[in-house]
Design a protein around this motif. Sequence first.
Motif, mmCIF file in Angstrom:
data_model
loop_
_atom_site.group_PDB
_atom_site.id
_atom_site.type_symbol
_atom_site.label_atom_id
_atom_site.label_comp_id
_atom_site.label_asym_id
_atom_site.label_seq_id
_atom_site.Cartn_x
_atom_site.Cartn_y
_atom_site.Cartn_z
ATOM 1 N N THR A 25 35.082 29.382 0.347
ATOM 2 C CA THR A 25 33.747 29.318 0.077
ATOM 3 C C THR A 25 32.914 29.484 1.201
ATOM 4 O O THR A 25 33.165 29.691 2.383
ATOM 5 N N SER A 26 31.367 29.356 0.738
ATOM 6 C CA SER A 26 30.421 29.878 2.065
ATOM 7 C C SER A 26 30.560 28.634 3.185
ATOM 8 O O SER A 26 30.809 27.725 2.761
ATOM 9 N N SER A 27 30.171 29.069 4.488
ATOM 10 C CA SER A 27 30.172 28.269 5.494
ATOM 11 C C SER A 27 28.898 27.339 5.530
ATOM 12 O O SER A 27 27.962 27.819 5.022
ATOM 13 N N THR A 51 26.191 24.662 0.622
ATOM 14 C CA THR A 51 25.494 24.827 -0.860
ATOM 15 C C THR A 51 26.393 24.652 -1.965
ATOM 16 O O THR A 51 27.715 24.714 -1.964
ATOM 17 N N ASP A 52 25.848 24.085 -3.087
ATOM 18 C CA ASP A 52 26.603 23.744 -4.146
ATOM 19 C C ASP A 52 26.553 24.977 -5.227
ATOM 20 O O ASP A 52 26.979 24.957 -6.294
ATOM 21 N N GLY A 53 25.788 26.144 -4.776
ATOM 22 C CA GLY A 53 25.600 27.184 -5.636
ATOM 23 C C GLY A 53 24.179 27.736 -5.424
ATOM 24 O O GLY A 53 23.396 27.055 -5.109
ATOM 25 N N ASP A 108 37.161 23.386 2.078
ATOM 26 C CA ASP A 108 37.444 24.685 2.880
ATOM 27 C C ASP A 108 37.167 24.437 4.369
ATOM 28 O O ASP A 108 37.963 25.187 5.111
ATOM 29 N N HIS A 109 36.116 23.602 4.640
ATOM 30 C CA HIS A 109 35.616 23.628 5.920
ATOM 31 C C HIS A 109 35.866 22.335 6.635
ATOM 32 O O HIS A 109 35.208 21.800 7.377
ATOM 33 N N GLY A 110 37.108 21.736 6.233
ATOM 34 C CA GLY A 110 37.576 20.640 7.026
ATOM 35 C C GLY A 110 37.219 19.212 6.920
ATOM 36 O O GLY A 110 37.246 18.369 7.543
ATOM 37 N N PHE A 151 19.043 28.452 0.736
ATOM 38 C CA PHE A 151 19.932 28.061 1.572
ATOM 39 C C PHE A 151 19.756 28.610 2.807
ATOM 40 O O PHE A 151 19.101 29.775 3.228
ATOM 41 N N PRO A 152 19.766 27.644 3.799
ATOM 42 C CA PRO A 152 20.083 26.216 3.887
ATOM 43 C C PRO A 152 18.730 25.334 3.680
ATOM 44 O O PRO A 152 18.929 24.163 3.439
ATOM 45 N N GLY A 153 17.707 25.875 3.483
ATOM 46 C CA GLY A 153 16.471 24.916 2.999
ATOM 47 C C GLY A 153 15.734 24.293 3.958
ATOM 48 O O GLY A 153 14.729 23.355 3.742
ATOM 49 N N LEU A 154 15.798 24.781 5.130
ATOM 50 C CA LEU A 154 15.345 23.970 6.283
ATOM 51 C C LEU A 154 14.035 24.550 6.805
ATOM 52 O O LEU A 154 14.076 25.879 7.204
ATOM 53 N N GLY A 155 12.974 23.935 7.235
ATOM 54 C CA GLY A 155 11.804 24.657 7.668
ATOM 55 C C GLY A 155 10.787 23.505 8.126
ATOM 56 O O GLY A 155 10.956 22.338 8.140
ATOM 57 N N HIS A 156 9.611 24.239 8.233
ATOM 58 C CA HIS A 156 8.536 23.344 8.517
ATOM 59 C C HIS A 156 7.246 23.880 7.784
ATOM 60 O O HIS A 156 7.060 24.894 7.216
#
Length: 273
Positions: free
Chosen positions: A2-4, A19-21, A89-91, A255-260
């Motif tokens: 899966t993606s990181s 991301t869930d998709g 997958d990512h611990g 993704f990842p949806g972060l900004g200003h």
Amino acid sequence: MTSSPFIFQLGAVRGQIFTDGVGVSAPEVSAARYPDHVEQMRAEIGEAPVHGSRNVLLLDAGEERILIDTGEGKFNAVADGLLIPALRDHGVDLGSITTVILTHFHMDHIGGLLTEEGTPTFPNARLIAARPEYDHWLSEATLAALPADRAAFIRSTFAAYERVELVTPPAEVLPGIKLIPAYGHSPGQCAVLIESQGERLLHIADSWHIPAQLNLPEARIKFDAVPEQAIASRRALMERAEQENLLTLGYHFEFPGLGHVRRAGNRRVWIIK
Ligand SMILES: [Zn+2]
């Protein structure tokens, strides 16, 4: 594989966005989701395809490991959805999650709470949600109007988790983490404001779905349950994000949806972090 996740730091809090998709829509398809403003949205979106995601935020804050929403789970076309395998997958041990905060009870936000067998996906977590959202979705009238599988899922989810804490927003639910009313998209939807060492992040949930709405807050997406209230909530959060220069997270943004949210002349712009 899966993606990181996208990893960032907010004061003393470590954030990871999974991301869930993801999905891509043609501009005209995306604009058609705003039935009262199709042409205006078409103009705001422009010619580029619209990328969407389900951005699930995981926070490590001291002893607490907090997940905000859970993706679609078994309601996804992919078995288990994508979030749960990505966490594994990512611990991220699913048993290590102490708290799941639910912004609202649409299936793309709560669908990951139960395993295929109907047991809690996060066996040691307590759920935190807004009482108005809970009271709406758990009412017999609402459940009776839902498709049978969704009604059954909602009933069994909130029966399966031993600890469900309901709060009346605005409310600080954990140190530095507040639920803020963002009612309308769903009757009791909340945004989440996270603060650590003077740094802040505003998780808008589904208050708006794509950045192209920034200059057309009156455009309601067809999934807004109480449109006038959703518009008022959206306007207020957009203003707050802009005026307080808040790092902002959109659950359904690319993704990842972060900004200003920033101002450029008489228009708002979305600046990706
Ligand atoms: Zn959603």
